[in-house]
Design a protein around this motif. Sequence first.
Motif: not given
Length: 204
Positions: A98-100, A121-122, A127-129, A133-134
Amino acid sequence: MEFGKTKFELRLGFFVLVGLIILVTFVLLIGDFKTWGMVYRVNFIFTNVNGVRIGAPIRFAGVDAGEIESMQIVPRPELQTSEIKIVGLVRNNVQIPPDSVIWISTLGLLGEKYIDIIPGKDYTHSVKNDETLRGTDPIALNEVTEVIKGMADDLRSLVTKVQNGEGTVGRLFNDDTLYKEIEGLVEDIRQNPWKLFWKPKGKK
């Protein structure tokens, strides 16, 4: 006679059915088995997508990981702006932290635009279906042009001041008096190098 004709039609129908099955299987293979649940959807939010199109690739750490399925303009009146919602199809074996960091990059100098995912790195949560993501908005071309224009104007102003003898640099290039003072100071130190180490009384 009628029986033989019916038997021939059954055989023909069987071969047509087999052909259709092969064709459908081939289409599914070309489509990466999208209808078989081999992908999941991820929503990407941008305020500027810089010309990216439906069908453009999605890359994860530089590797093809999916493609853009659809795009939608979403009004945000509370922010007095609009956002672009991009729906991407990502392969199930690609786990996105999620921190991508999400960018819109270009293949080559003038190539195709695509979504580039720089992995975070998390990895404890991926991320799920249908999660969102911004993305980081690309720099608009007009902003780059304005920055370059501003730098060119500053440089032009600096050159004009130097030519007019303004400032220390301008005086150095145009005023022989300052140059002679600096030259005399250098010559004095060359003849009396002890002055570099001499300190007035009372100073440490």
